[in-house]
Write an enzyme that holds these catalytic residues in place. Structure first.
Site, PDB file in Angstrom:
ATOM      1  N   HIS A   1      88.185  77.427  51.312  1.00 30.09           N
ATOM      2  CA  HIS A   1      87.368  77.802  52.477  1.00 30.09           C
ATOM      3  C   HIS A   1      86.256  76.808  52.779  1.00 30.09           C
ATOM      4  O   HIS A   1      85.421  77.088  53.642  1.00 30.09           O
ATOM      5  CB  HIS A   1      86.728  79.175  52.259  1.00 30.09           C
ATOM      6  CG  HIS A   1      87.697  80.314  52.236  1.00 30.09           C
ATOM      7  ND1 HIS A   1      88.031  81.048  53.351  1.00 30.09           N
ATOM      8  CD2 HIS A   1      88.409  80.850  51.221  1.00 30.09           C
ATOM      9  CE1 HIS A   1      88.891  81.998  53.018  1.00 30.09           C
ATOM     10  NE2 HIS A   1      89.150  81.891  51.726  1.00 30.09           N
TER      11      HIS A   1
ATOM     12  N   THR B   1      84.446  82.167  62.098  1.00 27.51           N
ATOM     13  CA  THR B   1      85.169  83.308  62.672  1.00 27.51           C
ATOM     14  C   THR B   1      84.326  83.993  63.737  1.00 27.51           C
ATOM     15  O   THR B   1      84.869  84.676  64.598  1.00 27.51           O
ATOM     16  CB  THR B   1      85.551  84.333  61.580  1.00 27.51           C
ATOM     17  OG1 THR B   1      84.433  84.513  60.717  1.00 27.51           O
ATOM     18  CG2 THR B   1      86.743  83.861  60.772  1.00 27.51           C
TER      19      THR B   1
ATOM     20  N   LYS C   1      84.967  85.945  67.543  1.00 30.47           N
ATOM     21  CA  LYS C   1      84.396  87.241  67.938  1.00 30.47           C
ATOM     22  C   LYS C   1      83.681  87.132  69.282  1.00 30.47           C
ATOM     23  O   LYS C   1      83.798  88.009  70.143  1.00 30.47           O
ATOM     24  CB  LYS C   1      83.424  87.749  66.860  1.00 30.47           C
ATOM     25  CG  LYS C   1      84.116  88.055  65.531  1.00 30.47           C
ATOM     26  CD  LYS C   1      83.154  88.313  64.381  1.00 30.47           C
ATOM     27  CE  LYS C   1      83.919  88.369  63.051  1.00 30.47           C
ATOM     28  NZ  LYS C   1      83.048  88.382  61.866  1.00 30.47           N
TER      29      LYS C   1
ATOM     30  N   LYS D   1      74.368  83.246  62.337  1.00 27.79           N
ATOM     31  CA  LYS D   1      75.196  82.897  61.178  1.00 27.79           C
ATOM     32  C   LYS D   1      74.245  82.541  60.046  1.00 27.79           C
ATOM     33  O   LYS D   1      73.032  82.441  60.276  1.00 27.79           O
ATOM     34  CB  LYS D   1      76.145  81.737  61.481  1.00 27.79           C
ATOM     35  CG  LYS D   1      75.511  80.539  62.206  1.00 27.79           C
ATOM     36  CD  LYS D   1      76.542  79.497  62.581  1.00 27.79           C
ATOM     37  CE  LYS D   1      77.192  79.701  63.919  1.00 27.79           C
ATOM     38  NZ  LYS D   1      78.635  79.703  63.897  1.00 27.79           N
ATOM     39  N   ARG D   2      74.753  82.348  58.822  1.00 35.59           N
ATOM     40  CA  ARG D   2      73.877  81.912  57.752  1.00 35.59           C
ATOM     41  C   ARG D   2      73.151  80.632  58.167  1.00 35.59           C
ATOM     42  O   ARG D   2      73.714  79.784  58.867  1.00 35.59           O
ATOM     43  CB  ARG D   2      74.681  81.661  56.476  1.00 35.59           C
ATOM     44  CG  ARG D   2      75.157  82.924  55.796  1.00 35.59           C
ATOM     45  CD  ARG D   2      73.985  83.780  55.341  1.00 35.59           C
ATOM     46  NE  ARG D   2      73.245  83.167  54.265  1.00 35.59           N
ATOM     47  CZ  ARG D   2      73.238  83.595  52.998  1.00 35.59           C
ATOM     48  NH1 ARG D   2      73.924  84.672  52.644  1.00 35.59           N
ATOM     49  NH2 ARG D   2      72.534  82.979  52.080  1.00 35.59           N
TER      50      ARG D   2
ATOM     51  N   LYS E   1      75.289  73.814  59.565  1.00 37.12           N
ATOM     52  CA  LYS E   1      75.563  74.623  60.764  1.00 37.12           C
ATOM     53  C   LYS E   1      74.617  74.233  61.907  1.00 37.12           C
ATOM     54  O   LYS E   1      74.796  74.635  63.045  1.00 37.12           O
ATOM     55  CB  LYS E   1      75.435  76.110  60.440  1.00 37.12           C
ATOM     56  CG  LYS E   1      76.514  76.625  59.477  1.00 37.12           C
ATOM     57  CD  LYS E   1      76.333  78.098  59.160  1.00 37.12           C
ATOM     58  CE  LYS E   1      77.221  78.593  58.030  1.00 37.12           C
ATOM     59  NZ  LYS E   1      78.591  78.900  58.412  1.00 37.12           N
TER      60      LYS E   1
HETATM   61  N1  CJB Z   1      82.735  80.147  53.624  1.00 36.76           N
HETATM   62  O1  CJB Z   1      81.240  81.842  53.944  1.00 36.76           O
HETATM   63  C1  CJB Z   1      81.712  80.953  53.202  1.00 36.76           C
HETATM   64  N2  CJB Z   1      81.212  80.786  51.949  1.00 36.76           N
HETATM   65  C2  CJB Z   1      81.722  79.870  51.089  1.00 36.76           C
HETATM   66  O2  CJB Z   1      81.229  79.749  49.970  1.00 36.76           O
HETATM   67  C3  CJB Z   1      82.801  79.064  51.518  1.00 36.76           C
HETATM   68  C4  CJB Z   1      83.278  79.221  52.804  1.00 36.76           C
HETATM   69  C5  CJB Z   1      83.246  80.334  55.011  1.00 36.76           C
HETATM   70  O3  CJB Z   1      84.527  80.948  54.965  1.00 36.76           O
HETATM   71  C6  CJB Z   1      84.936  81.355  56.266  1.00 36.76           C
HETATM   72  C7  CJB Z   1      86.229  82.089  56.122  1.00 36.76           C
HETATM   73  O4  CJB Z   1      87.279  81.208  55.864  1.00 36.76           O
HETATM   74  C8  CJB Z   1      85.042  80.169  57.208  1.00 36.76           C
HETATM   75  O5  CJB Z   1      85.322  80.643  58.499  1.00 36.76           O
HETATM   76  C9  CJB Z   1      83.741  79.366  57.226  1.00 36.76           C
HETATM   77  O6  CJB Z   1      83.926  78.185  57.965  1.00 36.76           O
HETATM   78  C10 CJB Z   1      83.319  79.036  55.794  1.00 36.76           C
HETATM   79  O7  CJB Z   1      82.057  78.411  55.778  1.00 36.76           O
END
Ligand code: CJB
Length: 735
Positions: free
Chosen positions: A272, A576, A580, A465-466, A471
């Site tokens: 991810h 994601t 939305k 978002k975080r 970002k």
């Molecule tokens: N993502 O939220 C997190 N935390 C992590 O430690 C690694 C990845 C997010 O995962 C989402 C689901 O796949 C992605 O849409 C996003 O880009 C990614 O930052």
């Protein structure tokens, strides 16, 4: 039908459903996009009738609550479990989990060496089950969360009776610590011992559960991968690979090769993130101390893997060091992503660009070794049940009136039928009314929570978002300051021609992420000045909404006109919330990153505002910053000068945000993308002024979002990775 009964039943009891719903806490189980994606997946798995369970930890304290005090983030604990009617404690489902101790080796009657993991301490895992009902189906799946407690029960009465009061509760407290808190970092790994304990506790309990169920079937072990598929949601549960090998080898007596074959055919690994600071590594001495047998198995997995690599690539000496599961650093480290790749039969990224990037950068060598077929892409998705029907009931109703019922909620491609109505006046009018009503609702929330009055007819520009440098909320707020300065420099007549905007921010910063906290502080400081400037009035408002969570998202997302997905190209794996926002009739401004690229492909490039450098240029630009001269964009320089003048308060606090760009290599390319960002925001203003065109873009975009259903995504996992089919279940009437 069910809802009507519910409403009537509650009314009989003298309650309003709204009041009851208000009582429910958000689940505090995750940090950001990773967990929210998992929640969508659970909904899709149940709704599509796949027999699948989720496993996790029942954190006593999940993600903290965020308060904003004097413009700064303050973290407060969230007692979310104090009222959680959705969980069922299963005191009958427990697993003893071992930590520490040592390994003794013996020889069995066949001359085979057998390992015995002995000593150490035992902690008990207790299951808490959260039912996951599917939509319009009787299927209900389970999310099993593990809570830790002392193996001896409540506390040691023996010790207590003997007067050893302190140590009788100490054991209990120490055990409970394991599932006590969620680490609040997003996209960052810190290597803390307690975190490793959490990971092993979680996977050992879950695997025990899975294996226990399989053994009841009395099938031979070789059928395990046909009966069970385990998907590693990022590397956090990767120890499960080692644990299953240990169970098969040490407890079930299988030979190494047979066991390893079962393991690798059972696991799939989803990556991810490519951010280096998020790639998990655990120190070898720490694993040795906590999980001595697992370390031996990791070394054996690595040995056999490297031997096979050496046989196939005898000339490539450097390759072994690059792909090794063990990093030869001081101390040595276990690279969890390498372990996950070696231990799985499929590896996937979460959007096309991201899946391409992992194949050409961080996992390039593994593509050479295992071949390209092991690596695949499954673009993320979102559940339309929550993120359209529940969050935006009026829009869902309007869509259902034009698509012939609620089928679009289970087959999102049905949305394309609304494109036929793009010119229908009554439809467009209702569409616009719904958006305005959603904006009015958000405006009320803004007034109540941030004390700022905003005009619901202004352009609502949202970034929630975080908070993270990659970002780039800093790019957004620098852009806001630029807008403010531009407006200030105008004559009153000129100002009247400008498009009013409300810039809305929300998101949590990890408590230890100082730069992210400064970004929050800058946003609030800018808001304080801009919102009280009479020259500006309603032309620009800046709002930071505290404690962004899913419940707030359900109010914010349907009210957005434009949302910002502006990560440095190549850094956001998918995103994601971009999906939305578009599904709720908002347009997006974004970089060519993550799923933004596929959203563009689906909805058409006229319906999205893309800007900035491409992922393929990032490395060269960073290199140029470090080794060449780095000219800061002149407009951005003006912004910096204004901050440095003290216009927004303490210059000291914001100095680091400026010097990251000006003096420290601008790793996230804020200056490189600034001009393009500002120009594109001007295009957004122009487009929004033409409301007729704007609504056309919104309707067209929603109509083309079918691809981003998490149902499509789960079907891809089921077919391409898990090799499972949905159960045949009689369909229920839509709820
Ligand atoms: N993502 O939220 C997190 N935390 C992590 O430690 C690694 C990845 C997010 O995962 C989402 C689901 O796949 C992605 O849409 C996003 O880009 C990614 O930052």
């Amino acid at each position: 039908m069910l809802i009507c009964n519910c409403l009537a039943g509650l009314a009989d009891l003298g309650f309003r459903i709204e009041d009851v719903i208000e009582q429910e806490h958000d689940a505090a189980l995750g940090n950001g996009g990773l967990g929210r994606l998992a929640a969508c997946f659970l909904d899709s798995l149940a709704s599509l009738n796949y027999p699948a369970w989720g496993y996790g930890l029942r954190y006593r304290y999940g993600i903290f609550k965020q308060e904003i005090i004097d413009g700064y983030q303050v973290e407060v604990p969230d007692y979310w479990l104090d009222f959680n009617p959705w969980e069922f404690p299963r005191h009958d489902v427990t697993v003893d989990i071992q930590f520490f101790g040592h390994v003794r080796k013996s020889t069995d009657e066949n001359g085979r060496t057998v390992a015995h993991w002995e000593g150490g301490e035992i902690v008990k895992a207790v299951a808490y089950d959260v039912p996951i009902p599917g939509y319009a189906t009787p299927s209900t799946n389970n999310l099993r969360l593990w809570s830790s407690t002392a193996a001896s029960g409540e506390f040691d009465f023996q010790k207590f009776n003997n007067g050893d009061y302190e140590s009788s509760v100490a054991d209990q407290q120490r055990a409970e610590t394991i599932s006590a808190v969620l680490y609040p970092n997003d996209n960052l790994e810190r290597g803390k011992e307690l975190r490793l304990k959490q990971q092993y506790f979680w996977v050992a309990a879950s695997l025990y559960d899975i294996v226990r169920r399989f053994k009841k079937s009395k099938r031979p072990w070789k059928e395990f991968p046909e009966q069970v598929a385990i998907q590693l949601n990022d590397t956090h549960p990767t120890l499960a690979v080692v644990e299953l090998q240990r169970i098969l080898l040490d407890l079930e007596g299988l030979e190494w090769d047979e066991a390893w074959n079962i393991v690798t055919n059972t696991f799939g690994y989803t990556n991810h993130t490519v951010l280096p600071e998020a790639l998990e590594k655990w120190s070898v001495p720490l694993i040795q101390h906590l999980l001595p047998r697992h370390l031996q198995i990791i070394y054996d997995i690595n040995l056999y893997f490297l031997q096979s690599v050496e046989r196939r690539f005898p000339e490539e000496r450097d390759l072994l060091g690059r792909v090794s599961i063990i990093e030869e650093s001081q101390p040595k480290m276990v690279r969890m992503a390498h372990l996950a790749i070696v231990g799985s039969h499929k590896v996937n990224g979460v959007a096309e660009l991201h899946s391409d990037l992992i194949k050409t950068t961080i996992f390039k060598d593994f593509v050479t070794i295992f071949g390209p077929d092991k690596f695949t892409n499954v673009t993320n998705g979102i559940t339309p049940r929550r993120w359209l029907h529940q969050a935006n009931p009026r829009l869902s109703e309007l869509i259902s009136s034009k698509t012939g019922g609620k089928d679009f909620l289970t087959d999102l491609n049905e949305l394309n039928k609304i494109e036929l109505y793009v010119k229908d006046k009554a439809f467009r009018k209702e569409w616009a009314d719904i958006k305005l009503a959603n904006k009015e609702r958000l405006a009320k929330h803004i007034k109540a929570s941030a004390g700022v009055t905003v005009d619901p007819t202004a352009l609502f520009d949202v970034q929630v978002k975080r908070i993270h440098e990659y970002k780039r909320q800093q790019l957004n707020i620098f852009g806001v300051i630029h807008r403010y300065l531009t407006l200030k420099a105008m004559s009153p007549e000129e100002r009247k021609k400008q498009q009013p905007r409300v810039s809305i921010f929300g998101g949590k910063a990890a408590p230890g992420y100082w730069m992210a906290k400064q970004i929050i502080h800058l946003i609030n400081s800018v808001g304080k000045v801009v919102n009280n400037d009479e020259d500006i009035g309603d032309l620009l408002k800046v709002v930071f909404l505290e404690d962004y969570n899913v419940s707030k998202a359900e109010i914010i997302i349907p009210a957005s006109d434009i949302s910002e997905h502006i990560s440095t190209a190549g850094t956001e794996a998918s995103g994601t919330s971009n999906m939305k926002f578009v599904l709720n009739g908002g347009l997006i401004i974004g970089t060519c990153d993550g799923a933004n690229i596929e959203i563009t492909r689906e909805i058409g490039e006229n319906n999205i505002f893309l800007f900035g450098n491409l992922a393929e240029d990032v490395e060269d630009l960073r290199h140029a910053h470090t080794y060449g001269t780095h000219e800061i964009d002149p407009d951005l320089n003006r912004v910096f000068q204004e901050i440095e003048k003290g216009t927004f308060g303490s210059t000291q606090d914001f100095a680091a945000l400026i010097s990251a760009v000006r003096d420290h290599g601008d790793y996230y390319l804020v200056s490189d993308d600034f001009h393009s960002y500002i120009e594109t925001q001007a295009l957004v203003d122009d487009a929004y002024r033409n409301q007729e065109e704007w609504i056309t873009k919104c309707i067209t975009s929603v109509a083309r979002m079918g691809f981003f259903s998490s149902d499509r995504c789960i079907n891809e996992y089921a077919e391409g990775i898990w090799n499972i089919e949905p159960l045949r279940v009689e369909k229920e009437e839509g709820a």
